[in-house]
Structure formats: structure tokens, C-alpha cells
Scaffold this active site. Structure first.
Site, PDB file in Angstrom:
ATOM      1  N   ASP A 119       0.844  -1.199   0.000  1.00  0.00           N
ATOM      2  CA  ASP A 119       0.000   0.000   0.000  1.00  0.00           C
ATOM      3  C   ASP A 119       0.883   1.255   0.000  1.00  0.00           C
ATOM      4  OD1 ASP A 119      -2.417   1.386   0.121  1.00  0.00           O
ATOM      5  OD2 ASP A 119      -2.455   1.403   2.316  1.00  0.00           O
ATOM      6  N   GLY A 133      -7.870   8.336   7.060  1.00  0.00           N
ATOM      7  CA  GLY A 133      -7.878   8.576   8.503  1.00  0.00           C
ATOM      8  C   GLY A 133      -9.231   9.036   9.006  1.00  0.00           C
ATOM      9  N   SER A 165     -12.533   4.347   5.599  1.00  0.00           N
ATOM     10  CA  SER A 165     -13.016   4.501   6.983  1.00  0.00           C
ATOM     11  C   SER A 165     -13.852   5.761   7.160  1.00  0.00           C
ATOM     12  CB  SER A 165     -11.834   4.581   7.950  1.00  0.00           C
ATOM     13  OG  SER A 165     -11.096   3.398   7.894  1.00  0.00           O
ATOM     14  N   THR A 209      -8.209   2.616   9.075  1.00  0.00           N
ATOM     15  CA  THR A 209      -8.446   3.245  10.377  1.00  0.00           C
ATOM     16  C   THR A 209      -9.610   2.617  11.156  1.00  0.00           C
ATOM     17  OG1 THR A 209      -7.611   5.294   9.439  1.00  0.00           O
ATOM     18  CG2 THR A 209      -8.845   5.491  11.484  1.00  0.00           C
TER      19      THR A 209
HETATM   20  P1  13P Z   1      -8.511   4.692   5.961  1.00  0.00           P
HETATM   21  O1  13P Z   1      -7.507   4.411   7.031  1.00  0.00           O
HETATM   22  O2  13P Z   1      -9.029   6.078   5.998  1.00  0.00           O
HETATM   23  O3  13P Z   1      -9.573   3.665   5.881  1.00  0.00           O
HETATM   24  O4  13P Z   1      -7.702   4.617   4.578  1.00  0.00           O
HETATM   25  C1  13P Z   1      -7.094   3.409   4.217  1.00  0.00           C
HETATM   26  C2  13P Z   1      -6.396   3.547   2.918  1.00  0.00           C
HETATM   27  O5  13P Z   1      -6.862   4.205   2.020  1.00  0.00           O
HETATM   28  C3  13P Z   1      -5.146   2.814   2.746  1.00  0.00           C
HETATM   29  O6  13P Z   1      -4.555   3.040   1.517  1.00  0.00           O
END
Ligand code: 13P
Length: 278
Positions: A79, A176, A208, A230
Site C-alpha cells: 500500500d 484517517g 473509513s 483506520t
Molecule cells: P482509511 O484508514 O481512511 O480507511 O484509509 C485506508 C487507505 O486508504 C489505505 O490506503
């Protein structure tokens, strides 16, 4: 079993359902995510966060070992891969794919750097996710203005010139925790245009807190992969905080985190329609 990420994404794009890509950072989260997939007979893409877990070679071994013991398709993606070195480590460790995130660079530089890593990855049968537009940070208010959203005309040019296999798009989400009470408004018109403009699967980052209805609709109307991190770790940490007084030798807390991470992951998988699609 470990499979190429494109295999999972092509099937889900054709079937008009989404696949959640949970962030993982250690053995516990990898195990919880693979169990969630096996228990619900679903495909899964594990999105490894390098900064949280730089020993990606060890973790790739663990993921391969766990994936080999289940019959559902599991893919392992780096990622937000940064420096060139991280990508080469992922290649050597046998990942299914890498995300080359050059979304904060000027357009031509983004194209050039992604194209270079596509050549490397494709030469060893790995796929590449890239990002156009910029999915920023929720705490900074990113995602609330269209300045950073993906440009539809550029998207077709970008995919053609880079040869990337999946495209992360900016349509209103951010990474986040959002400010309390804020649920993003997603630009569905732009999503429809992007879906028609490019043939590769589209990826939504910042799953998230982006609204259950938004996630379900986005995956029905063009998004194939949804990254979520998150919410899963928050659910895990909250469960630990709620039950920290009940630690025993059989449950030292890690399981409290994993159990809630897994339950929240399955809830997201149900939202986007991947359950039963292994
Ligand atoms: P969140 O932590 O906001 O769900 O985002 C995850 C993400 O996009 C990882 O690439």
C-alpha cells in the site's frame, strides 16, 4: 491461496461488486483478514503498510504461509509504496502487486515514475496500482474540495501511458479520521465518467468513516477495490480498551484487537457485496 491481484479485481469488476482491501501491519492483522475471507468464502486483498511494518519480507512469508492454508483467493499488495527500494523489496518478497503512489508529484513525473515501475513489476508478473488526483488526509480537510479530485480526461491518458493495472481515484474521500460528524459527499458523476473513461479497475482509498451507503453505492457504480484501515484498527483498539481489565494468560489482548478488527472487516465486506464471491 495467493493469487495475482488482477485476478480478484477483474472478476469483481465484471460482477459489479467491490472487494475490501484491509490494511495489515503484522501477523495478527494478516491472520484476522485471511480468516475473515475464509469464513465468509470471499476474495481478499491485503494492503500492507510499509511504514508500520518495514520488514515486509518476513510479513510476505507469513501471508503466503497463511494464504496457502485457505482455498479463497488472497492477494498481497504494497500500500502506498514510496521509495524505489520499497518496490524492489516487494518484488523480491513475492507480493501480488505494488501501489506506486506518485500522486503528489506533477502529472508528467507521476506518469514517468509509474511507467518505470510498471515495467519492473510486469516483467515478474506483478500488477501495479497507481493514483491520479490526490486522496489526502481527512484531518487536514482533504477531500472536501474538488481541487485534488481525479481529472477524467487525464485518467485515460494516464492509464494508457503508464500501463497501470488499477487506478486509485480521488472523488471525495480522505485517509484517517474525519472531523466528528462529517461524512463526505462523494462525486458520483465523476465516478461514472471515470468508469467509462478507463478500463482498469478503480480503487477508493480512505474507506473509513466514508459512510456505509456511500461505500455500497460506490462499489455498485464503478469502484472495484475499497481500502479500509483506520476503522478496523480503531475497532480493535477500542475493544482492547473496553476489556483491558479482563486479560488472561489465554487472551493477552492481541486477540481482543484481532476479534474486533475482523468483525469490522466482515461488516465492510458485506457492505460491498464480496461475501460468497470466492
Ligand atoms: P482509511 O484508514 O481512511 O480507511 O484509509 C485506508 C487507505 O486508504 C489505505 O490506503
Amino acid at each position: 491461496m495467493l493469487v495475482p491481484m488482477t485476478e480478484i479485481l477483474q472478476k469483481s469488476r465484471e460482477g459489479h461488486y467491490g472487494v475490501i482491501a484491509p490494511n495489515i501491519c503484522n501477523e495478527d492483522s494478516a491472520r484476522a483478514a485471511i480468516e475473515a475471507a475464509a469464513e465468509t468464502n470471499s476474495p481478499i486483498i491485503l494492503d500492507l503498510i510499509y511504514s508500520a511494518s518495514p520488514d515486509i519480507t518476513l510479513l510476505a512469508h507469513i501471508v503466503k504461509y497463511l494464504a496457502d492454508r485457505v482455498s479463497v483467493p488472497v492477494a498481497l499488495n504494497l500500500d502506498h509504496g514510496g521509495e524505489f527500494k520499497q518496490h524492489i523489496e516487494a518484488v523480491r518478497a513475492g507480493f501480488s502487486s505494488i501501489m506506486v503512489d506518485r500522486s503528489s508529484l506533477p502529472y508528467e513525473q507521476n506518469v514517468a515514475e509509474v511507467a518505470e515501475l510498471v515495467k519492473v513489476a510486469h516483467s515478474v508478473g506483478m500488477s501495479v496500482e497507481a493514483e491520479l488526483g490526490h486522496v489526502g488526509t481527512a484531518a487536514d480537510g482533504d477531500g472536501q474540495t474538488s481541487d485534488l479530485y481525479t481529472n477524467v480526461d487525464q485518467a485515460a491518458d494516464f492509464v494508457e501511458r503508464t500501463g497501470c493495472d488499477a487506478l486509485a481515484v480521488a472523488i471525495g474521500t480522505a485517509h484517517g479520521k474525519y472531523p466528528a460528524g462529517y461524512v463526505p459527499h462523494l462525486d458520483f458523476d465523476r465516478l461514472h465518467e471515470l468508469y467509462n473513461a478507463v478500463e482498469v479497475p478503480l480503487v477508493l482509498h480512505g474507506g473509513s468513516g466514508s459512510g456505509d451507503d456511500n461505500l455500497a453505492r460506490a462499489t455498485r457504480e464503478g469502484i472495484t477495490k475499497v481500502n479500509v484501515g483506520t476503522s478496523l484498527f480503531s475497532a480493535g483498539m477500542q475493544n482492547l480498551a473496553d476489556h483491558v481489565g479482563e486479560l488472561t494468560r489465554a487472551n493477552l489482548g492481541y486477540k481482543m484487537i484481532s476479534d474486533a478488527y475482523k468483525a469490522e472487516l466482515i461488516r465492510h465486506m458485506e457492505l460491498v457485496g464480496q461475501v460468497g464471491k470466492a
